[in-house]
Design a protein around this motif. Sequence first.
Motif, PDB file in Angstrom:
ATOM      1  N   GLY A 166       4.876  38.191 -33.395  1.00 20.50           N
ATOM      2  CA  GLY A 166       4.449  38.635 -34.715  1.00 20.50           C
ATOM      3  C   GLY A 166       4.450  40.132 -34.891  1.00 20.50           C
ATOM      4  N   VAL A 167       4.649  40.888 -33.825  1.00 19.03           N
ATOM      5  CA  VAL A 167       4.637  42.350 -33.898  1.00 19.03           C
ATOM      6  C   VAL A 167       6.046  42.863 -34.196  1.00 19.03           C
ATOM      7  CG1 VAL A 167       4.258  44.482 -32.598  1.00 19.03           C
ATOM      8  CG2 VAL A 167       2.682  42.536 -32.327  1.00 19.03           C
ATOM      9  N   GLN A 168       6.150  43.682 -35.228  1.00 17.36           N
ATOM     10  CA  GLN A 168       7.412  44.303 -35.608  1.00 17.36           C
ATOM     11  C   GLN A 168       7.326  45.800 -35.342  1.00 17.36           C
ATOM     12  OE1 GLN A 168      10.204  42.690 -36.952  1.00 17.36           O
ATOM     13  NE2 GLN A 168       9.107  40.798 -36.473  1.00 17.36           N
ATOM     14  N   ALA A 205      -3.490  42.707 -40.142  1.00 19.37           N
ATOM     15  CA  ALA A 205      -2.119  42.256 -40.364  1.00 19.37           C
ATOM     16  C   ALA A 205      -1.521  42.938 -41.584  1.00 19.37           C
ATOM     17  CB  ALA A 205      -2.098  40.743 -40.552  1.00 19.37           C
ATOM     18  N   CYS A 247       0.603  48.440 -28.312  1.00 22.14           N
ATOM     19  CA  CYS A 247       0.276  47.070 -28.723  1.00 22.14           C
ATOM     20  C   CYS A 247      -0.612  46.436 -27.669  1.00 22.14           C
ATOM     21  CB  CYS A 247       1.564  46.271 -28.886  1.00 22.14           C
ATOM     22  SG  CYS A 247       1.324  44.536 -29.295  1.00 22.14           S
ATOM     23  N   GLY A 256      -1.450  41.171 -29.470  1.00 22.14           N
ATOM     24  CA  GLY A 256      -0.798  41.597 -30.691  1.00 22.14           C
ATOM     25  C   GLY A 256      -1.737  41.902 -31.839  1.00 22.14           C
ATOM     26  N   LEU A 273      -2.687  47.556 -32.873  1.00 25.73           N
ATOM     27  CA  LEU A 273      -1.447  48.314 -32.843  1.00 25.73           C
ATOM     28  C   LEU A 273      -1.730  49.786 -33.100  1.00 25.73           C
ATOM     29  CD1 LEU A 273       0.655  46.019 -35.216  1.00 25.73           C
ATOM     30  CD2 LEU A 273       0.569  45.888 -32.723  1.00 25.73           C
ATOM     31  N   TRP A 327       3.938  47.137 -37.232  1.00 29.37           N
ATOM     32  CA  TRP A 327       2.996  46.301 -37.973  1.00 29.37           C
ATOM     33  C   TRP A 327       3.028  44.905 -37.372  1.00 29.37           C
ATOM     34  CZ3 TRP A 327       7.913  47.259 -39.559  1.00 29.37           C
ATOM     35  CH2 TRP A 327       8.699  46.184 -39.977  1.00 29.37           C
ATOM     36  N   ARG A 328       2.109  44.073 -37.773  1.00 31.11           N
ATOM     37  CA  ARG A 328       2.160  42.662 -37.369  1.00 31.11           C
ATOM     38  C   ARG A 328       2.008  41.786 -38.600  1.00 31.11           C
ATOM     39  NH1 ARG A 328      -2.898  40.065 -37.211  1.00 31.11           N
ATOM     40  NH2 ARG A 328      -4.709  41.449 -37.061  1.00 31.11           N
ATOM     41  N   THR A 329       2.632  40.643 -38.531  1.00 31.77           N
ATOM     42  CA  THR A 329       2.540  39.705 -39.625  1.00 31.77           C
ATOM     43  C   THR A 329       1.301  38.823 -39.464  1.00 31.77           C
ATOM     44  OG1 THR A 329       3.930  38.148 -38.392  1.00 31.77           O
ATOM     45  CG2 THR A 329       5.039  39.640 -39.904  1.00 31.77           C
TER      46      THR A 329
END
Length: 254
Positions: free
Chosen positions: A20-22, A101, A118, A122, A125, A249-251
Amino acid sequence: MSVTTTDDALIRVDWPAPSGVQAWVTTRHGGVSAMPFDCLNLATHVGDDPSSVEENRRRLRRLAHLPAEPRWLNQVHGTEVATGDASTCLPDADASYTDAANVVLAILTADCLPVTFCSDDGRELAVAHAGWRGLAAGVLGATVARFSASPESIMAWLGPAIGPQAFEVGEEVRSTFVAANPEDAVGFVAGVRPGKYQADLFALARLSLRRAGVQRVFGGGICTFNEAETYYSYRRDAGRTGRMATLIWRTDAD
């Protein structure tokens, strides 16, 4: 201008973060800025046409599928860590942290070292801007200290920055590091000119992260100065150039 593919404009951070981490780093490709900012300059403070920067940021949002506008900082080469809240102000800070998120953290660089962070789960961040002044002052340790997670459960990644062969500094820079941490002497090699040293930001960052307790550090070694077709470099271009962005970011969790 033809549409640039994501592969040209963005580089994915290569580390074992949860799915989920971008995390991405932009290149100089994919934008509309004219020379010497050609072409995906994302900084508003370097003298570029504001309308070009606005369009470049719009393209970034589309290419990276950002869930929100990035939380930009007014970077001052210090150690302040901003929180990625909903504020619309531009905080004076050189790192940004969130545990929420869909909050996009961002910093700008063009030779200074970008570092992403991170936690193993997750949930937490951060991203930091680490030039030599910030590294010497402890910006990476300050960023790690902002986490609730233990340092042992935090990973970090070192992005593109000026490499040691291109980064000549004076004795005053070396002395600043060594006076605080004698082990940092390994980050400097005597240069060709008397009183000059080649400084290794990647090595100095790894030492700083190790002192902060972070054991897993990825990346490092990509030189912005030497890769003119891909990256901006403040030193190579005599101070008149654009800036890349490093974003994380993370979703939302399923």
